[in-house]
Design a protein around this motif. Structure first.
Motif, short mmCIF file in Angstrom:
data_model
loop_
_atom_site.label_atom_id
_atom_site.label_comp_id
_atom_site.label_asym_id
_atom_site.label_seq_id
_atom_site.Cartn_x
_atom_site.Cartn_y
_atom_site.Cartn_z
N TYR A 210 -27.41 -9.94 -2.61
CA TYR A 210 -26.91 -9.07 -1.53
C TYR A 210 -26.59 -9.86 -0.27
N MET A 211 -27.06 -11.09 -0.20
CA MET A 211 -26.73 -11.91 0.97
C MET A 211 -25.23 -12.23 1.03
N VAL A 212 -24.56 -12.22 -0.12
CA VAL A 212 -23.11 -12.50 -0.10
C VAL A 212 -22.26 -11.27 -0.42
N LEU B 138 -19.57 -10.31 2.12
CA LEU B 138 -18.44 -11.25 2.14
C LEU B 138 -17.51 -11.00 0.95
N THR B 139 -18.10 -10.98 -0.25
CA THR B 139 -17.26 -10.79 -1.44
C THR B 139 -16.70 -9.37 -1.48
N PHE C 212 -15.56 -7.48 0.82
CA PHE C 212 -14.35 -7.22 1.62
C PHE C 212 -13.32 -8.34 1.53
N ALA C 213 -13.78 -9.59 1.30
CA ALA C 213 -12.85 -10.71 1.41
C ALA C 213 -12.12 -11.03 0.10
N VAL C 214 -12.65 -10.61 -1.04
CA VAL C 214 -11.99 -11.00 -2.30
C VAL C 214 -10.75 -10.14 -2.56
N PHE D 111 -17.83 -5.04 -5.35
CA PHE D 111 -16.42 -4.88 -4.93
C PHE D 111 -15.52 -4.30 -6.01
N MET E 102 -12.08 -4.56 8.70
CA MET E 102 -12.72 -5.23 7.55
C MET E 102 -13.52 -6.44 8.00
N ARG E 103 -12.96 -7.21 8.89
CA ARG E 103 -13.66 -8.41 9.38
C ARG E 103 -14.97 -8.02 10.04
N ILE F 147 -17.66 -7.00 7.56
CA ILE F 147 -18.35 -8.09 6.86
C ILE F 147 -19.61 -8.47 7.64
N PHE F 148 -19.44 -8.65 8.94
CA PHE F 148 -20.58 -9.09 9.76
C PHE F 148 -21.63 -7.99 9.90
N SER G 238 -23.56 -7.62 6.75
CA SER G 238 -24.45 -8.78 6.55
C SER G 238 -25.74 -8.59 7.33
N ALA H 206 -10.05 -15.07 -0.45
CA ALA H 206 -10.71 -14.68 -1.69
C ALA H 206 -11.35 -15.89 -2.36
N TRP I 189 -30.47 -16.57 2.98
CA TRP I 189 -29.99 -15.24 3.42
C TRP I 189 -29.57 -15.31 4.90
N ALA J 109 -15.87 -14.04 9.21
CA ALA J 109 -15.20 -12.84 9.72
C ALA J 109 -14.47 -13.09 11.03
N MET K 171 -11.16 -15.61 8.78
CA MET K 171 -10.32 -14.55 8.22
C MET K 171 -9.23 -14.12 9.21
#
Lengths: 589, 87
Positions: free
Chosen positions: A91-93, A96-97, A99-101, A308, A326-327, A330-331, A334, B17, B65, B76, B80
């Protein structure tokens, strides 16, 4: 030496009051959402919130949290120990994945295709109605299992929220047959005058409180979703997410000091169990290895790809206002995940020393702990505070159900009714179809839960992972690969789904044979599939572990393989279609 | 190689991505690798605690983490790119 505290107060009216406040707040949010979507195109407004999700709503709703996550996850920590931090570690990533993939591209494609649903997007992108139909059927299949389980969980929580009904929990062991209740209240079973009651009991074997809870829960969720559509769903989701983080922060700040600090809590847990509770593969009294290295690796695939590629998450991303949102999401997500998961692990390790006797009732860990840590609050405020903490998973269940009802209804209305049955439907007809389909979905869920099958929670995990295995390749191909074709998308979906389902089916057969060794077929099955490897969590619906890893990995590989081979083996899509989705549009004359 | 008329959103989206999947891959290798090396099959007497966490959980999960949260923020806000979704 720290003393174990086991005298936990039972829930009183505070818990019920908190749930009622939650219900009232959800209905209120539904009416607000209705006002917000008025005067807009009905389909875009009702099912996608006019593509206007902001950073907070997107971040805190486009994930895979549910009531099961909040109640089931703590139960795992309590049972198996620190290893569950590895189980949830990916869940730490996930933000990121998540929204960014594919996020940015999916949001763009949904606008280019004017799609309201994921199947709609895939259908237009590949110019093939079979792709949309298959995607729609699979999504409805996966989400139905998950949704039925959540209805049952919601009804169970309402059942136990009544004062004097025992501890609030999601455990399926809590489905107390009505006969037990009757015995407990001293009712005699007079067969001559109670024939109709007996017949009713056979059809409705659970406590009446469960059925009242089921009806109240269903009317509430379907009602506010019907009023406010997509926005009602995401706003309620946001509300419960905020409540959840407040609840977790309260719990960790109260429980860890009560246990004498984190190290003391860990040492007490080791003293009460064994050193396995602080080591891999986790503590078990049954000789099972909860998280072998192979399964630890699998979990870094499961959460990331289920995050995702799940249809419910993709719909939220499609509704994002813009890429800036979206950016920020992500934060925000996180930070949110940081505040939820590690503190939850800490809290439940502390619970091992504060509530050492839960045993098989580990699903009660959060409800019992919240009642325990707030019991000394003045003026009975503790009961209300613990009620609010407990209302968070209830809210999560409501939000999940709301989202699933909406996605299934959108599939029925947009992908089936508007595309296949009545392509020239007017807005009034679409509104009516939406109302009918949502009420029908709610009614079916209620009927399915009158006598609910056990192990629905296991089906939730199955359908979530199956969704990822099915859609990951077609969605990535739709976003980034010009050469991808409809045949590729179909073979990617079917390949992922069939391989995943086949491996899971082998697991069920193996578990059945292990549980019924005297059956004639059992020896044959064990001879082919081997004995239970004793890894993973216990339960009838354990998957079959090829090479010791979760079926999602094989499902993903099959989906990718099917997608690539199917695309290359079929003629390319028309150049005009590819240009429409990949190239700059020529300036209009 | 990008096509000459490719939509300007695509190249950054593809790059982001790939970067996100690389971060996932590195995280997976480090976390699973570290935890398997130091958390499994180890003599329990050698177990120590860092800020109350078992040492292997602290270095294998808690610290990564925190690092991932920082990286996600940098990703972000610094890496991005924004793009127009409408055209």
């Amino acid at each position: 030496m720290l003393l174990a505290v086991t005298e936990v107060p039972t829930p009183g009216y505070g818990v019920l009051a908190a749930l009622l406040i939650f219900i009232a707040a959800s209905v209120w949010l539904g009416t607000l959402a209705q006002k917000a979507m008025e005067k807009q195109d009905f389909m875009q407004g009702f099912f996608l919130g006019n593509r206007g999700l902001g950073a907070w709503t997107l971040a805190l709703t486009a994930t895979v949290q549910s009531g099961g996550t909040f109640m089931g996850f703590p139960s795992l920590v309590y049972s198996f120990g620190w290893i569950v931090a590895v189980w949830i570690g990916s869940y730490m990533v996930v933000p990121l994945t998540g929204f960014a993939v594919v996020g940015k591209r999916l949001a763009q494609l949904s606008r280019q295709t004017n799609a309201v649903t994921v199947p709609d997007l895939l259908r237009v992108r590949f110019d093939d109605s079979r792709v949309g139909l298959l995607a729609s059927i699979l999504i409805m299949l996966f989400l139905s299992f998950t949704m039925f389980a959540q209805f049952k969980a919601g009804a169970t929580i309402m059942q136990h929220a009544w004062p004097g009904s025992g501890i609030l929990a999601l455990s399926e062991d809590y489905d107390t047959p009505i006969a037990k209740d009757a015995t407990a209240t001293g009712e005699s079973v007079e067969t001559t005058s109670r024939t109709w009651k007996q017949a009713l009991r056979e059809r409705l074997p659970l406590s009446p409180k469960y059925y009242i809870g089921l009806v109240v829960f269903s009317i509430t969720v379907v009602g506010y979703t019907l009023i406010g559509g997509f926005l009602a769903s995401v706003w309620t989701d946001l509300f419960q997410s905020v409540m959840m983080v407040i609840g977790v922060m309260l719990l960790v700040c109260l429980a860890v000091p009560m246990a004498g600090g984190m190290e003391q809590a860990s040492r007490a847990a080791i003293a009460a169990t064994s050193s396995d509770i602080a080591m891999g593969p986790g503590y078990s009294t049954a000789g099972r290895e909860f998280l072998t290295p192979g399964l630890a690796l699998s979990m870094f695939f499961v959460w990331v790809f289920a995050g995702f590629a799940s249809p419910a998450s993709m719909v939220r991303v499609m509704a994002a206002q813009n890429t800036e949102v979206m950016r920020k999401s992500i934060f925000l997500l996180s930070v949110y995940n940081c505040l939820i998961y590690i503190p939850l692990v800490m809290t439940c390790i502390a619970a091992r020393s504060l509530l050492p006797d839960l045993g098989k009732r580990s699903d009660e860990v959060i409800p019992q702990l919240s009642l325990l840590v707030t019991r000394d609050f003045p003026y009975h405020t503790g009961e209300f505070v613990s009620g609010l903490i407990l209302a968070a998973p209830f809210g999560a269940i409501m939000a999940s159900v709301s989202c699933f009802v909406l996605v299934i209804a959108s599939g029925l209305v947009e992908d089936i009714y508007a595309k296949l049955i009545n392509p020239n439907a007017t807005e009034a007809q679409l509104r009516r179809a939406t109302t009918v389909s949502m009420v029908a979905v709610g009614l079916i869920a209620v009927l399915a839960n009158l006598n609910p099958p056990q192990y629905l929670q296991a089906l939730v995990v199955l359908s979530g992972s199956a969704g990822a295995a099915t859609f990951i390749a077609p969605v990535i191909m739709a976003c980034y690969w010009r050469r991808a074709t409809a045949t590729g998308a179909l073979s990617g979906m079917l390949g992922g789904f069939l391989v995943y389902f086949a491996i899971y089916s082998c697991g069920w057969a193996q578990n059945w044979a292990t549980a019924n060794p005297s059956a004639e077929l059992a020896n044959t099955i064990i001879g082919i599939l081997g004995k239970d490897p004793m890894i993973g969590a216990a339960g009838l619906f354990r998957p079959y572990y090829i090479l010791g890893v979760d079926p999602i990995i094989w499902g993903l590989l099959a989906s990718i393989f099917g997608g690539i081979v199917g695309s290359l083996a079929s003629p390319p899509l028309a150049p005009e279609l590819v240009k429409r989705f990949f190239d700059v549009r020529p300036a209009s004359a | 190689m990008a096509a000459p008329n490719e939509h300007p959103l695509l190249a950054p989206a593809r790059r982001e991505a790939v970067a996100a999947l690389l971060i996932w891959l590195l995280t997976t290798v480090y976390c699973v690798g570290y935890c398997c090396l130091y958390g499994y099959g180890r003599d329990p007497k050698t177990l120590t605690f860092v800020l109350g966490f078992p040492d292997w959980i602290f270095w294998g999960i808690v610290v990564p983490w925190g690092v991932c949260t920082v990286i996600s923020g940098l990703f972000a806000f610094c890496f991005m790119k924004d793009a127009d979704l409408e055209n």
